[in-house]
Design a protein around this motif. Structure first.
Motif, mmCIF file in Angstrom:
data_model
loop_
_atom_site.group_PDB
_atom_site.id
_atom_site.type_symbol
_atom_site.label_atom_id
_atom_site.label_comp_id
_atom_site.label_asym_id
_atom_site.label_seq_id
_atom_site.Cartn_x
_atom_site.Cartn_y
_atom_site.Cartn_z
ATOM 1 N N UNK A 148 0.836 -1.186 0.000
ATOM 2 C CA UNK A 148 0.000 0.000 0.000
ATOM 3 C C UNK A 148 0.873 1.240 0.000
ATOM 4 N N UNK A 149 0.494 2.208 -0.821
ATOM 5 C CA UNK A 149 1.198 3.492 -0.820
ATOM 6 C C UNK A 149 0.394 4.524 -0.041
ATOM 7 N N UNK A 190 1.201 -6.042 2.626
ATOM 8 C CA UNK A 190 0.119 -6.779 3.276
ATOM 9 C C UNK A 190 0.096 -8.164 2.633
ATOM 10 N N UNK A 191 0.369 -9.184 3.435
ATOM 11 C CA UNK A 191 0.471 -10.546 2.932
ATOM 12 C C UNK A 191 -0.772 -11.340 3.315
ATOM 13 N N UNK A 238 -5.384 -3.281 3.433
ATOM 14 C CA UNK A 238 -5.311 -4.020 4.691
ATOM 15 C C UNK A 238 -6.560 -4.845 4.983
ATOM 16 N N UNK A 239 -7.619 -4.665 4.184
ATOM 17 C CA UNK A 239 -8.861 -5.409 4.414
ATOM 18 C C UNK A 239 -9.231 -6.311 3.232
ATOM 19 N N UNK A 273 -8.883 -9.258 7.576
ATOM 20 C CA UNK A 273 -8.260 -7.983 7.943
ATOM 21 C C UNK A 273 -6.843 -8.238 8.439
ATOM 22 N N UNK A 274 -5.939 -7.336 8.130
ATOM 23 C CA UNK A 274 -4.526 -7.477 8.483
ATOM 24 C C UNK A 274 -4.319 -7.654 9.985
ATOM 25 N N UNK A 275 -3.287 -8.405 10.317
ATOM 26 C CA UNK A 275 -2.817 -8.519 11.702
ATOM 27 C C UNK A 275 -1.536 -7.707 11.889
ATOM 28 N N UNK A 276 -0.590 -7.871 10.964
ATOM 29 C CA UNK A 276 0.654 -7.091 10.992
ATOM 30 C C UNK A 276 1.163 -6.959 9.572
#
Length: 539
Positions: free
Chosen positions: A185-186, A195-196, A330-331, A395-398
């Motif tokens: 993400x920019x 984001x994996x 991230x989502x 949703x992202x964790x880290x």
């Protein structure tokens, strides 16, 4: 005691296997970089994805290695989506609009071992290749070409790799918690963040995001994915269309309104997905070409706020329903979709249209809340504004290789947006907690623009703000204080050349005597926005 039901891993390979087995004759239309249109089937995509997975193994690529793509929306890119992830590798889609320094950073940070590129990007990759520290193989997405081979030493060609394999490759039974794809993400200051996604989160996003009140794609649909495949996995469209067996149309690099209008009519598209600027261009394209878009039933609009005037235009003139959506890298990205409830059937058309202007409500699998700056939960009354936070199955964790969590102490992700939520869960983005500019669905960092402005020897202070724009929603404008009377607007705009991507260069520079400062010495950008947000409309 555990239950007595089968357990099957949720994997990307299972999605294309389903499409290949039960929808093998359904068409996938691909507009190639050359402009030619190719018609294949989901059966062809499945077979070629299997060949690609086998080819990567033959190249010695290890499980969970990142394989980058710099490519348009086309058939080979779709095969890479499934062949890479389904084979146990990580499909890392890269935004070609980023400036060279960011491309180099992203590829090296991801430690990509393979880089798939469309022919469009051969000159750029040839120039930058020496700075890629981990890339072992560059694969051009086409057949063998002597001119390209002369530009990139040791280059491989996609069609040659597949021709050397057979389609009898079996998708491995992977752990669903293994990584499947990677997007950067920019939408932050500084270097982009990765984001994996896992196989599990991507499949759950496919199922949850495609509920009847989600994207609601069906086997009977013809789906036009205008949203780039390098942008959050094209909002999950490749996975969803494979899961339901819909006809998929991939438009290639030509996204002007006239090209899309002709493609919609030719392929009888029923559902299309993209950012608002695309649909503004489509309206113009329909007028220019005389196309009617008669088959088009609805479009999913996200990436930036939907201009409300577009809703009645599409509805009344073309019979097309515009559905507002919201999400972020991230989502995965779908967070909300604006679909009506049963009780809204009682509202008149005007009231329904007003409700459709917001970003909508979450589907099962996602939860939203708003909090104040101290973290206290605020009421969902449709009026109270707060910092928007989200949690859910996709949703992202880290962030990738960041180590620390990206979540609050109680497990929510702060989106950086300010929003209201009503009692039914309908969310409206009211403002951004940061001052990042979103132009045509892409982020522009105000901090970076300000830093470049103040690196000019004749500029003392500068602030970058978002100004309203009739086509791109927002465009950057720089408000600056001169150090020397000699500097002009043209001088400062020229100073940006080569320092940011061309589309990130501000539209205007306004020189002032001083910038408004708050009690802590920070520039009051809200005051600047109130004063200058209409400057591009006025001109």
């Amino acid at each position: 005691m555990l239950g007595k039901m089968m357990h099957k891993q949720l994997t990307i390979g299972s999605l294309i296997e389903h499409a290949g087995r039960f929808h093998s004759s359904t068409t996938v239309t691909s507009v190639e970089t050359s402009g030619e249109t190719e018609h294949v089937t989901w059966g062809d995509i499945d077979a070629n994805a299997r060949k690609l997975a086998a080819a990567l193994g033959r190249l010695g690529i290890v499980q969970s290695a990142r394989c980058g793509t710099i490519a348009w929306n086309n058939r080979r890119h779709l095969e890479i989506y499934f062949g890479v992830s389904g084979g146990g590798y990580v499909c890392h889609t890269i935004n070609p609009r980023l400036k060279p320094e960011q491309l180099i950073y992203i590829i090296n940070h991801a430690e990509d071992q393979v880089l798939f590129i469309d022919t469009t990007f051969v000159p750029a990759v040839a120039q930058l290749r020496a700075q890629f520290t981990t890339v072992q193989h560059i694969v051009v997405m086409g057949s063998k070409d002597a001119d390209i081979a002369a530009q990139i030493e040791g280059v491989l060609f996609y069609d040659d790799l597949l021709d050397a394999e057979t389609a009898d490759y079996d998708w491995p039974d992977l752990d669903e918690n293994l990584p499947s794809s990677l997007c950067y993400t920019s939408g932050t200051t500084g270097n982009p963040k990765g984001v994996e996604y896992t196989h599990r989160t991507s499949v759950l996003h496919t199922i949850g995001g495609n509920q009847p009140d989600g994207l609601a794609l069906r086997a009977r649909d013809t789906v036009l994915a205008v949203v780039p495949m390098f942008h959050v996995n094209a909002w999950g469209t490749p996975y969803m269309t494979a899961a339901v067996g819909a006809k998929l149309v991939l438009p290639g690099p030509h996204l002007d309104g006239a090209s899309l209008a002709k493609l919609i009519d030719a392929e009888k598209v029923t559902v299309a997905l993209g950012v608002p600027t695309i649909w503004m261009g489509l309206l113009q394209g329909l007028e220019e070409t005389g196309c009617t878009a008669e088959s088009l039933e609805r479009t999913i609009v996200g990436g930036s706020a939907l201009p409300t005037v577009m809703i009645p235009t599409f509805r009344d003139k073309y019979g097309v329903d515009l559905v507002h959506a919201w999400g972020m890298t991230e989502t995965s990205p779908i967070g909300t979709l604006n679909q009506l409830l049963q009780k809204h059937n009682e509202l008149d058309a005007e009231a329904q249209a007003k409700l459709r202007e917001g970003q909508g409500r979450p589907m099962y699998g996602i939860d939203l809340r708003i909090v104040d700056d101290g973290g206290a939960i605020l009421p969902h009354d449709g009026e109270t504004q707060g910092n928007l936070q989200i949690c859910g199955h996709w949703v992202i964790d880290s962030y990738f290789r960041a180590g620390e969590t990206a979540l609050t102490e109680d497990g929510w992700f702060d989106t950086g947006d300010v929003a209201t939520i009503d009692g039914d869960g309908y969310m409206i983005i009211r403002d951004r907690s940061k001052d990042i500019i979103k132009s045509g669905g892409e982020w522009i960092s105000t901090v970076e623009l300000e830093d470049i402005a103040m690196s000019h020897p004749d500029v003392a202070q500068a602030a970058a703000i978002a100004a309203k724009h009739p086509k791109w929603d927002e465009r950057p404008v720089v408000i600056a204080v001169k150090r020397s009377a000699d500097v002009t607007e043209a001088d400062l705009l020229a100073h940006y050349q080569g320092k940011v991507a061309s589309w990130q260069i501000p539209d205007r520079v306004v020189f002032v005597e001083s910038l408004p400062l708050g009690g802590t010495g920070k520039v009051q950008k809200n005051t600047l926005r109130e004063r200058y947000e209409g400057i591009l409309l006025d001109s």
